[in-house]
Design a protein around this motif. Structure first.
Motif, PDB file in Angstrom:
ATOM      1  N   ILE A 127       5.049   2.171  -0.130  1.00 42.21           N
ATOM      2  CA  ILE A 127       4.967   0.729   0.124  1.00 42.21           C
ATOM      3  C   ILE A 127       4.247   0.456   1.447  1.00 42.21           C
ATOM      4  O   ILE A 127       3.397  -0.427   1.544  1.00 42.21           O
ATOM      5  N   ALA A 128       4.597   1.243   2.473  1.00 46.82           N
ATOM      6  CA  ALA A 128       3.975   1.056   3.783  1.00 46.82           C
ATOM      7  C   ALA A 128       2.472   1.323   3.732  1.00 46.82           C
ATOM      8  O   ALA A 128       1.674   0.549   4.281  1.00 46.82           O
ATOM      9  N   SER A 129       2.075   2.421   3.075  1.00 47.53           N
ATOM     10  CA  SER A 129       0.648   2.747   3.000  1.00 47.53           C
ATOM     11  C   SER A 129      -0.097   1.700   2.177  1.00 47.53           C
ATOM     12  O   SER A 129      -1.215   1.302   2.534  1.00 47.53           O
ATOM     13  N   TRP A 130       0.518   1.225   1.090  1.00 49.42           N
ATOM     14  CA  TRP A 130      -0.108   0.181   0.277  1.00 49.42           C
ATOM     15  C   TRP A 130      -0.324  -1.080   1.105  1.00 49.42           C
ATOM     16  O   TRP A 130      -1.405  -1.692   1.070  1.00 49.42           O
ATOM     17  N   ALA A 131       0.695  -1.473   1.886  1.00 48.97           N
ATOM     18  CA  ALA A 131       0.595  -2.684   2.695  1.00 48.97           C
ATOM     19  C   ALA A 131      -0.484  -2.552   3.773  1.00 48.97           C
ATOM     20  O   ALA A 131      -1.265  -3.483   4.011  1.00 48.97           O
ATOM     21  N   ARG A 137      -7.914  -3.541   4.313  1.00 49.52           N
ATOM     22  CA  ARG A 137      -8.956  -3.397   3.285  1.00 49.52           C
ATOM     23  C   ARG A 137      -9.649  -2.038   3.391  1.00 49.52           C
ATOM     24  O   ARG A 137     -10.883  -1.941   3.383  1.00 49.52           O
ATOM     25  N   THR A 138      -8.827  -1.001   3.483  1.00 44.75           N
ATOM     26  CA  THR A 138      -9.361   0.357   3.649  1.00 44.75           C
ATOM     27  C   THR A 138      -8.904   1.294   2.531  1.00 44.75           C
ATOM     28  O   THR A 138      -8.854   2.502   2.723  1.00 44.75           O
ATOM     29  N   CYS A 278     -12.191  11.150   9.670  1.00 45.89           N
ATOM     30  CA  CYS A 278     -11.249  11.099  10.780  1.00 45.89           C
ATOM     31  C   CYS A 278     -11.512   9.893  11.666  1.00 45.89           C
ATOM     32  O   CYS A 278     -10.603   9.130  11.987  1.00 45.89           O
ATOM     33  N   THR A 279     -12.776   9.677  12.065  1.00 48.59           N
ATOM     34  CA  THR A 279     -13.091   8.577  12.958  1.00 48.59           C
ATOM     35  C   THR A 279     -12.904   7.229  12.274  1.00 48.59           C
ATOM     36  O   THR A 279     -12.449   6.264  12.903  1.00 48.59           O
ATOM     37  N   ALA A 280     -13.216   7.164  10.985  1.00 46.13           N
ATOM     38  CA  ALA A 280     -12.997   5.914  10.259  1.00 46.13           C
ATOM     39  C   ALA A 280     -11.515   5.585  10.201  1.00 46.13           C
ATOM     40  O   ALA A 280     -11.110   4.435  10.383  1.00 46.13           O
ATOM     41  N   GLY A 281     -10.694   6.610   9.974  1.00 45.69           N
ATOM     42  CA  GLY A 281      -9.249   6.387   9.936  1.00 45.69           C
ATOM     43  C   GLY A 281      -8.732   5.888  11.271  1.00 45.69           C
ATOM     44  O   GLY A 281      -7.878   5.009  11.342  1.00 45.69           O
ATOM     45  N   GLU A 282      -9.263   6.434  12.361  1.00 47.69           N
ATOM     46  CA  GLU A 282      -8.833   5.999  13.692  1.00 47.69           C
ATOM     47  C   GLU A 282      -9.185   4.533  13.895  1.00 47.69           C
ATOM     48  O   GLU A 282      -8.388   3.743  14.427  1.00 47.69           O
ATOM     49  N   GLU A 283     -10.406   4.133  13.491  1.00 43.38           N
ATOM     50  CA  GLU A 283     -10.813   2.752  13.672  1.00 43.38           C
ATOM     51  C   GLU A 283      -9.934   1.807  12.873  1.00 43.38           C
ATOM     52  O   GLU A 283      -9.544   0.740  13.362  1.00 43.38           O
ATOM     53  N   HIS A 284      -9.578   2.194  11.645  1.00 41.29           N
ATOM     54  CA  HIS A 284      -8.743   1.342  10.808  1.00 41.29           C
ATOM     55  C   HIS A 284      -7.350   1.193  11.402  1.00 41.29           C
ATOM     56  O   HIS A 284      -6.760   0.108  11.373  1.00 41.29           O
ATOM     57  N   VAL A 285      -6.819   2.277  11.942  1.00 38.21           N
ATOM     58  CA  VAL A 285      -5.489   2.211  12.562  1.00 38.21           C
ATOM     59  C   VAL A 285      -5.515   1.286  13.764  1.00 38.21           C
ATOM     60  O   VAL A 285      -4.629   0.457  13.957  1.00 38.21           O
ATOM     61  N   LEU A 286      -6.565   1.414  14.603  1.00 39.62           N
ATOM     62  CA  LEU A 286      -6.681   0.562  15.789  1.00 39.62           C
ATOM     63  C   LEU A 286      -6.801  -0.901  15.400  1.00 39.62           C
ATOM     64  O   LEU A 286      -6.195  -1.782  16.021  1.00 39.62           O
ATOM     65  N   LYS A 287      -7.565  -1.186  14.340  1.00 36.33           N
ATOM     66  CA  LYS A 287      -7.693  -2.573  13.877  1.00 36.33           C
ATOM     67  C   LYS A 287      -6.363  -3.109  13.365  1.00 36.33           C
ATOM     68  O   LYS A 287      -6.013  -4.262  13.582  1.00 36.33           O
ATOM     69  N   ALA A 288      -5.623  -2.230  12.661  1.00 36.83           N
ATOM     70  CA  ALA A 288      -4.324  -2.664  12.123  1.00 36.83           C
ATOM     71  C   ALA A 288      -3.352  -3.013  13.237  1.00 36.83           C
ATOM     72  O   ALA A 288      -2.535  -3.919  13.134  1.00 36.83           O
ATOM     73  N   LEU A 289      -3.458  -2.254  14.354  1.00 40.81           N
ATOM     74  CA  LEU A 289      -2.577  -2.512  15.497  1.00 40.81           C
ATOM     75  C   LEU A 289      -3.017  -3.774  16.246  1.00 40.81           C
ATOM     76  O   LEU A 289      -2.230  -4.392  16.928  1.00 40.81           O
TER      77      LEU A 289
END
Length: 289
Positions: A127-131, A137-138, A278-289
């Motif tokens: 559920i968390a990953s889906w949300a 939008r990643t 890896c770098t794309a995942g980092e950017e998405h996490v930073l945007k989510a935060l």
């Protein structure tokens, strides 16, 4: 995030699985040296002095397989499935071996409680990953093979949960064997995918032709191992140690595969698929935060 930190984390994730396999192997070897005899399967060491190492190492490998992101979507799905099944193998014991060994019988209620804990944890994480994917939008773009593997994974896990609810005693008696077979199938499928599909044409490797050749040989040897296991099962029906020999050989082959792939991908170039992921995942996490 600094690239060195991200790269080291990636390396540690890959390196953890061989370490856990070594730890499990040493624990079994110590028990064999202490008792003077082999049991008929690796899973039977759940009931021996290797009990804690068996559960701990299998759970650790399950976690690493789930957390590690495969280079291709289908590989990632198969590794996730193998990781979830590893927890079932660890939590649901196999049939108690003879002669009597150190650990007593585990009540069904204890086994089902552990599996329910796993089920709830998987549900919360899903559920968390889906949300998070929906919010940022990643969501990964899955191809037809990966999507089919994803649905196979979902149906298998759903069948397990339904059986756990409707027939808990049957689940306790049979889930370990089914999960172990499916786990090995997922691992072998991953090796074949890398050998004949996923890495075809990949240029990130320092020597793609050499590694492709190694992966294909490992896949062929795994297939030969399975065929030999079937033949031995019928030809040596009175020999009770066929299962543990096959398990050890398959795990050793997977160890070699994983080690070779770790060497190949130890230092991916900055423009490689691994680094971009890896770098794309980092950017998405930073945007989510």
């Amino acid at each position: 995030m600094d690239r060195d930190a991200a790269l080291d984390t990636y390396r540690y994730l890959r390196g953890g699985i061989p370490v856990m396999l070594i730890m499990l192997g040493v624990a079994i070897a110590i028990d064999v040296a202490r008792t003077g005899h082999w049991l008929t399967s690796i899973s039977a060491y759940y009931f021996t002095s290797a009990h804690a190492v068996f559960i701990g190492s299998i759970c650790a490998m399950g976690t690493l397989l789930i957390v590690y992101r495969g280079v291709k979507p289908t590989e990632d799905v198969l590794l996730n499935l193998a990781g979830v099944l590893a927890f079932v193998v660890a939590f649901v014991p196999t049939t108690r071996p003879e002669p009597e060994v150190a650990i007593g019988l585990v009540p069904d209620a204890t086994v089902t409680a552990n599996v329910w804990a796993l089920t709830v944890a998987l549900l919360v994480s899903r559920i968390a990953s889906w949300a998070l994917y929906r919010r940022t939008r990643t969501a990964p773009d899955l191809g037809p093979i990966a999507r089919a593997a994803m649905w196979m994974q979902r149906l298998l896990l759903l069948a397990g949960v339904v059986t756990l609810v409707a027939a808990p005693h049957w689940f306790v008696a049979n889930a370990h064997g089914i999960a172990a077979v499916a786990l090995f199938a997922a691992i072998i499928a991953t090796v074949f995918l890398t050998a004949f599909v996923a890495d075809k044409g990949v240029v990130d490797s320092p020597n793609p032709a050499l590694y492709q050749w190694l992966y294909r040989w490992i896949a062929v040897v795994m297939a030969i191992t399975l065929i030999a296991a079937v033949v031995a099962h019928y030809a040596l029906s009175e020999f009770s140690h066929v299962v543990i020999i096959v398990e050890i050989v398959l795990l050793a082959e997977f160890f070699v595969y994983w080690a070779v792939q770790t060497v190949e991908k130890w230092n991916p170039p900055a423009d490689s698929a691994e680094h971009q992921s890896c770098t794309a995942g980092e950017e998405h996490v930073l945007k989510a935060l």
